[in-house]
Design a protein around this motif. Structure first.
Motif, PDB file in Angstrom:
ATOM      1  N   GLU A 164     -62.289  67.376 -16.108  1.00 32.95           N
ATOM      2  CA  GLU A 164     -60.841  67.217 -16.097  1.00 32.95           C
ATOM      3  C   GLU A 164     -60.190  68.261 -15.196  1.00 32.95           C
ATOM      4  OE1 GLU A 164     -59.382  67.400 -20.039  1.00 32.95           O
ATOM      5  OE2 GLU A 164     -60.361  65.551 -20.698  1.00 32.95           O
ATOM      6  N   TYR A 165     -59.051  67.866 -14.625  1.00 27.92           N
ATOM      7  CA  TYR A 165     -58.296  68.815 -13.809  1.00 27.92           C
ATOM      8  C   TYR A 165     -57.411  69.664 -14.720  1.00 27.92           C
ATOM      9  CZ  TYR A 165     -55.255  70.674 -10.163  1.00 27.92           C
ATOM     10  OH  TYR A 165     -54.569  71.509  -9.316  1.00 27.92           O
ATOM     11  N   PRO A 166     -57.392  70.989 -14.531  1.00 27.34           N
ATOM     12  CA  PRO A 166     -56.574  71.857 -15.405  1.00 27.34           C
ATOM     13  C   PRO A 166     -55.107  71.875 -14.960  1.00 27.34           C
ATOM     14  CG  PRO A 166     -57.856  73.186 -13.876  1.00 27.34           C
ATOM     15  CD  PRO A 166     -58.253  71.765 -13.615  1.00 27.34           C
ATOM     16  N   PHE A 167     -54.279  71.085 -15.613  1.00 25.74           N
ATOM     17  CA  PHE A 167     -52.842  71.098 -15.326  1.00 25.74           C
ATOM     18  C   PHE A 167     -52.215  72.268 -16.078  1.00 25.74           C
ATOM     19  CE2 PHE A 167     -53.852  66.698 -14.309  1.00 25.74           C
ATOM     20  CZ  PHE A 167     -53.144  66.523 -13.130  1.00 25.74           C
ATOM     21  N   ILE A 168     -52.452  73.447 -15.544  1.00 25.34           N
ATOM     22  CA  ILE A 168     -52.031  74.657 -16.253  1.00 25.34           C
ATOM     23  C   ILE A 168     -50.519  74.822 -16.241  1.00 25.34           C
ATOM     24  CG2 ILE A 168     -52.177  76.217 -14.266  1.00 25.34           C
ATOM     25  CD1 ILE A 168     -53.640  78.154 -16.286  1.00 25.34           C
ATOM     26  N   GLU A 169     -49.838  74.239 -15.226  1.00 26.15           N
ATOM     27  CA  GLU A 169     -48.385  74.349 -15.177  1.00 26.15           C
ATOM     28  C   GLU A 169     -47.710  73.457 -16.212  1.00 26.15           C
ATOM     29  OE1 GLU A 169     -49.401  71.032 -12.293  1.00 26.15           O
ATOM     30  OE2 GLU A 169     -50.273  72.863 -13.087  1.00 26.15           O
ATOM     31  N   ASP A 170     -48.431  72.442 -16.709  1.00 24.19           N
ATOM     32  CA  ASP A 170     -47.852  71.507 -17.674  1.00 24.19           C
ATOM     33  C   ASP A 170     -48.202  71.856 -19.111  1.00 24.19           C
ATOM     34  OD1 ASP A 170     -46.770  70.090 -15.563  1.00 24.19           O
ATOM     35  OD2 ASP A 170     -48.462  68.703 -15.415  1.00 24.19           O
ATOM     36  N   ILE A 171     -49.465  72.128 -19.386  1.00 20.95           N
ATOM     37  CA  ILE A 171     -49.905  72.308 -20.772  1.00 20.95           C
ATOM     38  C   ILE A 171     -50.643  73.626 -20.972  1.00 20.95           C
ATOM     39  CG2 ILE A 171     -50.027  69.846 -21.302  1.00 20.95           C
ATOM     40  CD1 ILE A 171     -52.966  69.894 -20.658  1.00 20.95           C
ATOM     41  N   LYS A 207     -61.168  64.379  -9.815  1.00 24.32           N
ATOM     42  CA  LYS A 207     -61.611  64.581 -11.187  1.00 24.32           C
ATOM     43  C   LYS A 207     -61.516  63.253 -11.927  1.00 24.32           C
ATOM     44  CE  LYS A 207     -62.436  69.071 -11.230  1.00 24.32           C
ATOM     45  NZ  LYS A 207     -63.745  69.664 -11.604  1.00 24.32           N
ATOM     46  N   SER A 208     -62.034  63.228 -13.160  1.00 25.15           N
ATOM     47  CA  SER A 208     -61.986  61.998 -13.939  1.00 25.15           C
ATOM     48  C   SER A 208     -60.538  61.608 -14.223  1.00 25.15           C
ATOM     49  CB  SER A 208     -62.751  62.171 -15.260  1.00 25.15           C
ATOM     50  OG  SER A 208     -62.202  63.231 -16.019  1.00 25.15           O
ATOM     51  N   TYR A 209     -60.313  60.302 -14.368  1.00 27.33           N
ATOM     52  CA  TYR A 209     -58.966  59.768 -14.481  1.00 27.33           C
ATOM     53  C   TYR A 209     -58.268  60.274 -15.744  1.00 27.33           C
ATOM     54  CZ  TYR A 209     -55.178  56.440 -15.194  1.00 27.33           C
ATOM     55  OH  TYR A 209     -53.950  55.866 -15.423  1.00 27.33           O
ATOM     56  N   SER A 210     -56.977  60.544 -15.611  1.00 24.30           N
ATOM     57  CA  SER A 210     -56.114  60.839 -16.741  1.00 24.30           C
ATOM     58  C   SER A 210     -54.710  60.372 -16.393  1.00 24.30           C
ATOM     59  CB  SER A 210     -56.110  62.335 -17.084  1.00 24.30           C
ATOM     60  OG  SER A 210     -55.500  63.082 -16.051  1.00 24.30           O
TER      61      SER A 210
END
Length: 653
Positions: free
Chosen positions: A337-344, A388-391
């Motif tokens: 997974e891609y780390p969306f650190i700015e969101d969560i 990365k894998s889909y989300s």
């Protein structure tokens, strides 16, 4: 020749006798035949019942039964596409997730000053003009003339504005002059809360470079928000022009960020971390990324067997205008997974020990027709820009970036680049800011179509986090801990550590219970058919053969009768048109052969033998008479031309 009269009589009987069954000539006769011969008792009772009241009761009962069947079958069909949720809990050795850690301050301010000198100068001037804030003349390096000259011109085009009493004039905080607000759009992001004068609003104006009358004024709830948003806007514009290699050097290295590391009771170091450059957070480091093909796991729950790191934050080198909080951000995610650190992302405090306990859950939903989710994202018409894998987040961000490139001609800095595109900057794309804000407004209002295209993933992993914070280091241990840490990193830091520059982080499994949440079909096809059969048998005493019979009679035979009647009417009309055609001389006997209307006959029912006997005669027509007999048929003729000799002798005697 002898059988010809028999064939004629048979054909005449077929024409005159009433026809029943599936070959009935009318719908009423077909329905009557069906009710008398069907296995559904209600329909038969409607026909054979004597008395109007009893027949009416059977009609109501039969129609009620049909309605109940349709209702129950519709409920069964809807339940067929529903799913039941099952939860399975397993106790086993769990793989440890990837943990990405970023400093809240993306780049060292001391290294970025040469790129941000003009922007910082304009920001301080705006603070002094609007709030009276002054810290004296600071010495800033101006070795990068290219950034300064270009930035200065652009700051004059998009300065901070102070709008007075919602009027159409504003004060330019760069020059102190008043300017008229052009354009028809007056946009407010939120309710206005000002710093002192209730009649003053602070914000900035963006205009279309190709049409100066198309402008939008963006105002904010406070001067702090306005200045930060304005600063970030120019900050992204500057960072988009700096090469990636240079930005990686301007950010924090693993040696700068990580002081100590332990995992599962064993020591670890920077070799267990993988560098990941985030556009908004600089260099981030992922523990247990799985890039080398190995994923670490833990066999025991508890804080002693998870990840323990001490982070060096270096608050003194923070950008004062870009970030207003101190600490680090972390995110727990799967290796794919891609780390969306700015969101969560979860923020970590300095001078504190932050413990994050985890519960691992795997979820799987059923795809169509049970839910509108996607297995791999291959059916979504949006290119995955993150590798990365889909989300759902990947789809939404990729969709917006694609719309940004199509509408504005360049890509937004905070997201990956599509193939053949480049990041927006005011050198090559002077209109990108106005275009970006307009496009983002449409995205938030769900007018771009991204929310309609993107779907949830059918399977995903989730780590539920429980966070607790304690003071660290304690007052009694602060002195010796800071001394030891300063000694370990003294040669690299060249200064004494302060506890506000440190953050202690612990990430661990609270227990090794893996929860698996899955959806299963509530009904199978066999159960659905069985339920249908039960409803039909309960309300109509009907079986599959009865259903086939209904289909045959009400659809096939009824349609055949309707088509036959239409064909007869069309044929009759065509024959009448041919007889009434021009140029055809009248012939003798046409009057006798011409048909006439009979009041006894009804259009829906063809005449039978009995009704034909009651047909009235046409006007001016002679009464039918019995034809005279053909007396020649009474003559006896011998079958032999010559008489035998023995018969002659008998005749003589």
């Amino acid at each position: 020749a002898a059988t010809a009269p028999g064939k004629k009589i048979t054909a005449r009987l077929k024409r005159t006798l009433p026809v029943r069954g599936p070959q009935a000539p009318t719908l009423s006769e077909l329905m009557r035949w069906y009710c008398l011969n069907t296995n559904t008792h209600g329909c038969r009772r409607i026909v054979v019942s004597r008395g109007r009241l009893r027949r009416l009761l059977w009609i109501l009962l039969t129609l009620s039964a049909v309605g109940l069947i349709l209702w129950q079958c519709a409920e069964l069909l809807m339940n067929y596409y529903s799913a039941s949720v099952s939860v399975t809990v397993q106790f086993q050795k769990l793989p440890f997730p990837a943990v990405t850690i970023c400093n809240i301050n993306p780049y060292k301010y001391s290294a970025m000053k040469e790129y941000l000198s003009e922007l910082d100068k304009e920001t301080k001037k705006a603070l002094e003009t609007f709030y009276g804030f002054s810290e004296g003349k600071s010495k800033v390096r101006r070795s990068v003339d290219e950034w300064n000259s270009t930035g200065s011109d652009f700051f004059q085009q998009i300065p901070l504005l102070k709008v007075e009493d919602f009027s159409r004039t504003a004060t330019d905080l760069h020059s102190g002059q008043k300017r008229k607000i052009e354009g028809s759009v007056f946009h407010k992001d939120s309710s206005i809360v000002n710093s002192g004068d209730s009649n003053d609003i602070i914000g900035f104006q963006l205009c279309d470079a190709n049409n100066s009358s198309e402008c939008a004024l963006y105002t904010f709830s406070s001067g702090v928000n306005a200045i930060q948003e304005w600063y970030k806007l120019h900050y992204m514009n500057i960072m988009a022009q700096i090469p990636l290699e240079t930005k990686e050097k301007l950010s924090y290295s693993a040696d700068d960020l990580l002081l100590t590391c332990f995992f599962d009771g064993l020591s670890c170091d920077k070799r267990h971390f993988t560098r990941f450059h985030h556009p908004l957070h600089g260099n981030c480091y992922t523990f247990n990324s799985g890039e080398n093909g190995t994923i670490l796991s833990t066999s025991t729950g508890g804080s002693e067997y998870g990840l323990q790191v001490v982070l060096y934050i270096d608050e003194a080198d923070y950008n004062p205008f870009l970030v207003t909080s101190t600490g680090a951000k972390i995110i727990v995610h799967d290796q794919n997974e891609y780390p969306f650190i700015e969101d969560i992302g979860t923020e970590i405090e300095t001078a504190a020990a932050t413990s994050i306990g985890m519960h691992f859950t795997r979820s799987r939903k059923l795809s169509k027709p049970y839910s509108d989710c996607t297995e791999t994202g291959a059916d979504i018409p949006v290119e995955n820009l993150y590798n990365k894998s889909y989300s759902l987040q990947i789809c939404l961000h990729s969709c917006f970036q694609k719309a940004m490139v199509d509408s504005c001609g360049c890509a937004q800095y905070a997201q990956p680049l599509p193939a053949g595109a480049e990041y927006c900057n005011y050198k090559k794309n002077p209109n990108w800011m106005y275009c970006y804000y307009r496009l983002h407004e449409k995205f938030v209002k769900e007018q771009l179509g991204c929310q309609q295209i993107c779907k949830d993933a059918c399977s995903f992993k989730e780590w539920a986090l429980t966070t607790s914070i304690a003071q660290w280091p304690s007052t009694v241990s602060e002195d010796w801990m800071l001394r030891v840490l300063s000694w370990d990193k003294g040669q690299k830091l060249n200064k004494k550590l302060n506890k506000t520059d440190l953050a202690n982080l612990m990430v661990f499994y609270k227990d090794l219970n893996e929860r698996f949440i899955s959806e299963n079909p509530a009904n199978t096809l066999v159960i659905l058919l069985s339920n249908f059969g039960g409803q039909l048998g309960l309300w109509m005493s009907c079986s599959v053969v009865c259903v086939i019979e209904i289909v045959e009679v009400f659809f096939i035979d009824s349609l055949s009768i309707v088509m036959r009647r239409q064909w007869q009417k069309a044929k009759k009309w065509w024959n009448g048109r041919k007889r009434a055609g021009p140029g055809k001389p009248p012939q003798a006997g046409d009057v006798e052969r011409q048909g006439h209307d009979n009041p006894v006959c009804i259009d829906e029912d063809l005449p039978t033998f009995n009704t034909a006997l009651r047909l009235p005669l046409p006007q001016d027509s002679p009464l039918p008479r019995t034809p005279p007999p053909n007396y020649s048929t009474l003559r006896l003729e011998t079958a032999f031309t010559e008489q035998l000799p023995d018969t002659l002798e008998l005749g003589r005697h």
